[in-house]
Design an enzyme around this catalytic site. Structure first.
Site, short mmCIF file in Angstrom:
data_model
loop_
_atom_site.label_atom_id
_atom_site.label_comp_id
_atom_site.label_asym_id
_atom_site.label_seq_id
_atom_site.Cartn_x
_atom_site.Cartn_y
_atom_site.Cartn_z
N ILE A 146 0.79 -1.21 -0.10
CA ILE A 146 0.07 -0.01 -0.07
C ILE A 146 0.84 1.15 0.03
O ILE A 146 0.71 2.01 -0.76
CB ILE A 146 -0.91 0.06 1.09
CG1 ILE A 146 -2.03 -1.14 1.03
CG2 ILE A 146 -1.82 1.27 1.48
CD1 ILE A 146 -2.71 -1.55 2.22
N THR A 222 -4.31 4.69 7.86
CA THR A 222 -5.27 3.86 7.48
C THR A 222 -4.95 2.36 7.42
O THR A 222 -5.04 1.68 7.01
CB THR A 222 -5.51 4.12 5.83
OG1 THR A 222 -4.07 4.05 5.14
CG2 THR A 222 -6.04 5.39 5.50
N ASP A 248 -8.70 6.21 9.81
CA ASP A 248 -9.66 5.02 9.23
C ASP A 248 -9.66 4.05 10.30
O ASP A 248 -10.46 3.08 10.03
CB ASP A 248 -9.26 4.55 7.79
CG ASP A 248 -10.32 3.95 7.25
OD1 ASP A 248 -11.69 4.02 7.07
OD2 ASP A 248 -9.88 2.83 6.74
N GLU A 253 -12.83 -0.68 17.93
CA GLU A 253 -13.75 -0.18 16.84
C GLU A 253 -15.03 -0.68 17.38
O GLU A 253 -15.02 -1.87 17.50
CB GLU A 253 -13.14 -0.61 15.46
CG GLU A 253 -12.01 0.08 15.24
CD GLU A 253 -11.42 -0.40 13.85
OE1 GLU A 253 -11.83 -1.11 13.18
OE2 GLU A 253 -10.23 -0.01 13.24
N HIS A 270 -13.18 2.70 9.28
CA HIS A 270 -12.61 1.30 8.73
C HIS A 270 -13.05 0.91 7.46
O HIS A 270 -13.28 -0.09 7.13
CB HIS A 270 -12.42 0.22 9.77
CG HIS A 270 -11.46 -0.68 9.42
ND1 HIS A 270 -10.62 -1.36 10.63
CD2 HIS A 270 -10.56 -1.26 8.23
CE1 HIS A 270 -9.78 -2.08 10.19
NE2 HIS A 270 -9.78 -1.97 8.71
N ILE A 271 -12.84 2.01 6.43
CA ILE A 271 -13.38 1.61 5.04
C ILE A 271 -12.47 1.34 3.94
O ILE A 271 -12.55 1.48 2.94
CB ILE A 271 -14.22 2.64 4.57
CG1 ILE A 271 -13.83 3.88 4.58
CG2 ILE A 271 -15.69 2.62 5.58
CD1 ILE A 271 -14.77 5.05 3.85
P1 NAD Z 1 2.96 -4.76 3.50
O1 NAD Z 1 3.28 -6.07 4.40
O2 NAD Z 1 2.97 -4.87 1.81
O3 NAD Z 1 3.80 -3.69 3.89
C1 NAD Z 1 4.05 -3.29 5.12
C2 NAD Z 1 5.46 -2.72 5.10
O4 NAD Z 1 5.85 -2.35 6.63
C3 NAD Z 1 6.54 -3.84 4.64
O5 NAD Z 1 7.52 -3.26 3.77
C4 NAD Z 1 7.48 -3.85 6.04
O6 NAD Z 1 8.95 -4.03 5.95
C5 NAD Z 1 7.02 -2.65 6.90
N1 NAD Z 1 7.41 -2.62 8.35
C6 NAD Z 1 7.23 -3.57 9.36
N2 NAD Z 1 7.73 -3.08 10.33
C7 NAD Z 1 8.05 -1.94 10.29
C8 NAD Z 1 8.52 -0.75 11.17
N3 NAD Z 1 8.75 -1.15 12.29
N4 NAD Z 1 8.81 0.24 10.69
C9 NAD Z 1 8.62 0.68 9.41
N5 NAD Z 1 8.17 -0.31 8.30
C10 NAD Z 1 7.97 -1.70 8.97
O7 NAD Z 1 1.37 -4.67 4.07
P2 NAD Z 1 0.19 -3.78 3.08
O8 NAD Z 1 -0.41 -4.66 2.25
O9 NAD Z 1 0.97 -2.43 2.57
O10 NAD Z 1 -0.57 -3.24 4.53
C11 NAD Z 1 -0.16 -2.32 5.48
C12 NAD Z 1 -1.22 -2.22 6.58
O11 NAD Z 1 -2.49 -1.67 5.91
C13 NAD Z 1 -1.67 -3.43 7.32
O12 NAD Z 1 -1.50 -3.03 8.74
C14 NAD Z 1 -2.74 -3.79 6.95
O13 NAD Z 1 -3.60 -4.45 8.03
C15 NAD Z 1 -3.51 -2.37 6.69
N6 NAD Z 1 -5.01 -2.40 5.79
C16 NAD Z 1 -5.70 -1.62 6.20
C17 NAD Z 1 -7.12 -1.70 5.72
C18 NAD Z 1 -7.96 -0.83 5.86
O14 NAD Z 1 -9.13 -1.24 5.73
N7 NAD Z 1 -7.82 0.22 6.53
C19 NAD Z 1 -7.22 -2.40 4.31
C20 NAD Z 1 -5.94 -3.28 4.16
C21 NAD Z 1 -4.89 -3.30 4.85
#
Ligand code: NAD
Length: 295
Positions: A146, A222, A248, A253, A270-271
């Site tokens: 993301i 988010t 978000d 929640e 949380h959308i």
């Molecule tokens: P991802 O695993 O692709 O990326 C996460 C990144 O964080 C990785 O590159 C990892 O190396 C890095 N990381 C880990 N620990 C770290 C630290 N201490 N400091 C800095 N970087 C660190 O994950 P993603 O698919 O990009 O998702 C990211 C977040 O978004 C997750 O927490 C996920 O649950 C959340 N998310 C939220 C929603 C929502 O509805 N709001 C939807 C989907 C995902």
């Protein structure tokens, strides 16, 4: 025939497709009853798949999480029973990146605030002078699926992209990684969080880290509740150290807490992954994985 229980809301197209691979119980009133003969349990983030739930499902073989985070599933209990846990990590990335961008635009141009005022019959142009994204520095904590997608979108709008993400990490030509966290915090005009909730990220934004940021910084979360200390955020949004924040996700929640009192904090419930497109992508990916496992 494969018994599939879906215990959270799912797009009707996805439910129909699942009916072609098994017998589906959709949104059962009594989950433990429905799980007595189930082979597959499909959840989003609402259902908590605890040890008790798992132990009450003797025939369960697959737990499928429609989405990314697995924090609502007791992975240890699933592992002990030999249950395979799957998720759909990439399917919602674009939806979350677009929501993040929407929140950044809204904070910079007071869109949500202006809407709220006009709904209350207030025409207050002079207090709605905004800021422009072009030329500002976006600081991304967690440059994964993301984070990097958002980086690309924001860069195409003229923002400079810096990121804090210890290696191993995704590299591309638009990002400058800053490995000294204090240096990173000092340089960003907007800080956005895209990390999982783990020990090293819990309350990573707190009063101490906020004090190292630029005055008038914008903050966006988010990713997951618990990554920002909400009490510290409240205090620093009140003092104006933080110009505005958008959230978000929340430690608890549905969120009903004191941040709702503030005029410079903006909310969505949380959308992040809630787009038609993402839900269909999630469903498609889940169905393919379940079919493969059943085979
Ligand atoms: P991802 O695993 O692709 O990326 C996460 C990144 O964080 C990785 O590159 C990892 O190396 C890095 N990381 C880990 N620990 C770290 C630290 N201490 N400091 C800095 N970087 C660190 O994950 P993603 O698919 O990009 O998702 C990211 C977040 O978004 C997750 O927490 C996920 O649950 C959340 N998310 C939220 C929603 C929502 O509805 N709001 C939807 C989907 C995902």
């Amino acid at each position: 025939m494969t018994q599939i229980v879906i215990s959270d809301n799912m797009e009707s197209e996805v439910v129909e497709e699942l009916k072609t691979i098994g017998e589906v119980i959709y949104l059962p009133e009594n989950l433990s009853e429905a799980l007595k003969d189930a082979d597959v349990l499909i959840v989003r983030s609402k259902t908590k798949v605890t040890k008790e739930v798992i132990e009450g499902a003797p025939t369960l073989k697959i737990i499928a999480r429609a989405g990314v985070g697995l924090d609502n599933i007791d992975l240890k209990a699933a592992g002990e029973k030999g249950i395979t846990v799957i998720n759909t990590p990439g399917a919602s990335a674009n939806a979350v990146a677009e929501l993040a961008l929407g929140h950044i635009f809204s904070m910079f141009r007071n869109i949500a605030k202006a809407h709220y005022q006009m709904k209350n019959k207030i025409w207050d142009k002079k207090h709605l002078v905004g800021r422009e994204l072009e030329g500002k520095t976006l600081g991304i904590i967690g440059y994964g699926r993301i984070g990097s997608l958002l980086g690309k979108k924001a860069n195409s709008l003229g923002m400079k992209i810096i990121a804090y993400n210890p290696p191993p990490r995704h590299e591309d030509e638009i990002v400058e990684f800053i490995d000294d966290f204090d240096e990173f915090l000092k340089k960003a005009d907007v800080i956005t969080l895209h990390v999982p909730l783990i020990d090293s990220t819990k309350n990573i934004i707190n009063s101490e880290t906020i004090s190292k940021m630029k005055d008038g910084v914008y903050i966006l979360n988010t990713s997951r509740g618990g990554i920002i200390d909400e009490d510290a955020l409240y205090e620093e949004c009140k003092t104006g150290k933080i110009a505005a924040a958008a959230l978000d996700v929340y430690a608890e929640e549905p969120y009903m807490g004191k941040l709702l009192e503030l005029d410079n904090v903006f909310f969505t419930p949380h959308i992040g992954a809630s787009t038609k497109e993402a839900q269909l992508r999630i469903g498609k990916e889940l169905i393919e994985k379940i079919k493969e496992l059943i085979k």
